[in-house]
Scaffold this motif. Structure first.
Motif, PDB file in Angstrom:
ATOM      1  N   ASN A  81      -1.655  13.083  -1.263  1.00  0.00           N
ATOM      2  CA  ASN A  81      -1.190  11.708  -1.450  1.00  0.00           C
ATOM      3  C   ASN A  81       0.014  11.408  -0.551  1.00  0.00           C
ATOM      4  OD1 ASN A  81      -0.976   9.121  -3.059  1.00  0.00           O
ATOM      5  ND2 ASN A  81       1.026  10.025  -3.486  1.00  0.00           N
ATOM      6  N   HIS A 133      -7.244  12.945 -10.350  1.00  0.00           N
ATOM      7  CA  HIS A 133      -7.359  11.492 -10.484  1.00  0.00           C
ATOM      8  C   HIS A 133      -7.356  11.086 -11.966  1.00  0.00           C
ATOM      9  CE1 HIS A 133      -8.618   7.545  -8.865  1.00  0.00           C
ATOM     10  NE2 HIS A 133      -9.194   7.424 -10.051  1.00  0.00           N
ATOM     11  N   ALA A 181     -10.588  11.146  -0.329  1.00  0.00           N
ATOM     12  CA  ALA A 181     -11.855  10.897   0.379  1.00  0.00           C
ATOM     13  C   ALA A 181     -11.575  10.312   1.766  1.00  0.00           C
ATOM     14  CB  ALA A 181     -12.734   9.962  -0.445  1.00  0.00           C
ATOM     15  N   PHE A 182     -10.615   9.395   1.837  1.00  0.00           N
ATOM     16  CA  PHE A 182     -10.275   8.750   3.106  1.00  0.00           C
ATOM     17  C   PHE A 182      -9.709   9.777   4.095  1.00  0.00           C
ATOM     18  CE2 PHE A 182      -7.267   6.455   5.857  1.00  0.00           C
ATOM     19  CZ  PHE A 182      -8.142   5.555   6.421  1.00  0.00           C
ATOM     20  N   GLN A 241       0.841  -1.220   0.000  1.00  0.00           N
ATOM     21  CA  GLN A 241       0.000   0.000   0.000  1.00  0.00           C
ATOM     22  C   GLN A 241       0.867   1.258   0.000  1.00  0.00           C
ATOM     23  OE1 GLN A 241      -2.574  -1.155   3.436  1.00  0.00           O
ATOM     24  NE2 GLN A 241      -3.984   0.322   2.516  1.00  0.00           N
ATOM     25  N   GLN A 270      -8.383   9.776  -5.796  1.00  0.00           N
ATOM     26  CA  GLN A 270      -9.768   9.977  -5.339  1.00  0.00           C
ATOM     27  C   GLN A 270      -9.998   9.265  -4.006  1.00  0.00           C
ATOM     28  OE1 GLN A 270     -12.604   8.525  -8.181  1.00  0.00           O
ATOM     29  NE2 GLN A 270     -14.362   9.086  -6.950  1.00  0.00           N
ATOM     30  N   THR A 271      -9.590   8.002  -3.935  1.00  0.00           N
ATOM     31  CA  THR A 271      -9.789   7.218  -2.703  1.00  0.00           C
ATOM     32  C   THR A 271      -9.004   7.811  -1.550  1.00  0.00           C
ATOM     33  OG1 THR A 271      -9.562   5.396  -4.252  1.00  0.00           O
ATOM     34  CG2 THR A 271      -9.852   4.799  -1.959  1.00  0.00           C
ATOM     35  N   GLN A 272      -7.771   8.202  -1.810  1.00  0.00           N
ATOM     36  CA  GLN A 272      -6.919   8.710  -0.736  1.00  0.00           C
ATOM     37  C   GLN A 272      -7.459  10.031  -0.172  1.00  0.00           C
ATOM     38  OE1 GLN A 272      -4.685   6.993   0.738  1.00  0.00           O
ATOM     39  NE2 GLN A 272      -5.002   5.375  -0.762  1.00  0.00           N
ATOM     40  N   PRO A 318      -4.277   6.196  -6.780  1.00  0.00           N
ATOM     41  CA  PRO A 318      -5.683   6.238  -6.348  1.00  0.00           C
ATOM     42  C   PRO A 318      -6.003   7.528  -5.599  1.00  0.00           C
ATOM     43  CG  PRO A 318      -4.406   4.831  -4.886  1.00  0.00           C
ATOM     44  CD  PRO A 318      -3.449   5.307  -5.943  1.00  0.00           C
ATOM     45  N   THR A 353     -13.393  18.158  -4.705  1.00  0.00           N
ATOM     46  CA  THR A 353     -13.690  16.863  -5.361  1.00  0.00           C
ATOM     47  C   THR A 353     -13.900  17.042  -6.867  1.00  0.00           C
ATOM     48  OG1 THR A 353     -14.926  16.462  -3.314  1.00  0.00           O
ATOM     49  CG2 THR A 353     -14.873  14.680  -4.888  1.00  0.00           C
TER      50      THR A 353
END
Ligand code: SF4
Ligand code: F3S
Ligand code: FES
Length: 223
Positions: A159, A197, A211-212, A126, A207-209, A205, A192
């Motif tokens: 990131n 992305h 959002a998290f 990861q 978008q995922t990072q 990733p 957003t």
């Protein structure tokens, strides 16, 4: 000199990349043309530019995949050096110093005679995934927020924070990370828009990072 478009005509060739095309232009048509390349292999991140208005790595862009006529322009947001050359290094250094995007070891004086603690392969994978960022600046150039808001840290920085937050060797707490990105210059400034992305040449990733991170930072803000 006022900004202006300059047109060049070249014969296409099999396997021609924008790096080859620009080198040919500089060699045969315009020795003054400025652009940056180091690795020519999508590794150094120095050749990012706008190709038909979209950030991309010039060394990884085949002219065969473009129409007969296309435009190249320098990335926005970064300081312009000249023609297609921009100073992403200065921006990245400023961001890195501001957000301290390096490992802050848990143990300031580790015993160097002992092996580092083992890390689960899934976690190492990861972290490695996020470490693939080449600091090309495409995500920043594609971000409307970064273009409007000079102090916005950009997806590249978010990131990196996500990467160090994951790392068990980093001694910083979520509160420490909140102090770095828990405001409108950081994760709460991101609207957003997801241009980052879409254009990342390393398909990180983002978008995922983001959002998290946002969920984590909201939880901290509500504590
Ligand atoms: Fe380039 Fe992707 Fe890193 Fe942004 S996150 S600087 S687009 S490699
Ligand atoms: Fe910009 Fe990406 Fe957020 S494009 S607004 S950093 S989702
Ligand atoms: Fe290094 Fe394009 S020249 S990424």
């Amino acid at each position: 000199m006022a900004p202006h478009w300059q047109s060049y005509a070249l014969d296409d060739a099999a396997g021609m990349t924008l790096f080859i095309a620009l080198s040919e232009i500089r060699e045969k048509l315009d020795p003054s043309l400025q652009f940056d390349f180091v690795c020519r292999a999508g590794i150094c991140g120095s050749c990012a530019m706008l190709v038909n208005g979209r950030p991309a790595l010039a060394c990884r862009t085949l002219t065969a995949n473009l129409a007969d006529s296309f435009t190249l322009a320098p990335l926005p947001v970064f300081e312009l050096i000249g023609d297609l050359s921009v100073n992403t290094g200065k921006w990245m250094r400023g961001m890195s110093e501001r957000l301290q995007t390096w490992l802050h070891p848990l143990d300031a004086q580790p015993d160097l005679t002992r092996l580092e603690a083992r890390m689960a392969p899934e976690l190492a994978e990861q972290i490695y995934e996020l470490d693939r960022c080449i600091e090309c600046g495409c995500c920043v150039a594609a971000c409307g927020t970064a273009q409007m808001h000079e102090d916005f840290v950009g997806a590249v920085a978010l990131n990196k924070i996500a990467r160090f937050r994951l790392d068990p060797r980093d001694g910083r707490s979520d509160e420490d990370f909140y102090d770095l990105i828990g405001d409108d210059d950081g994760v709460f400034g991101c609207m957003t828009l997801l241009g980052c992305h879409d254009v990342c040449p390393k398909q990180l990733p983002l978008q995922t990072q983001i959002a998290f991170l946002r969920r984590k930072m909201v939880a901290l803000a509500l504590k």
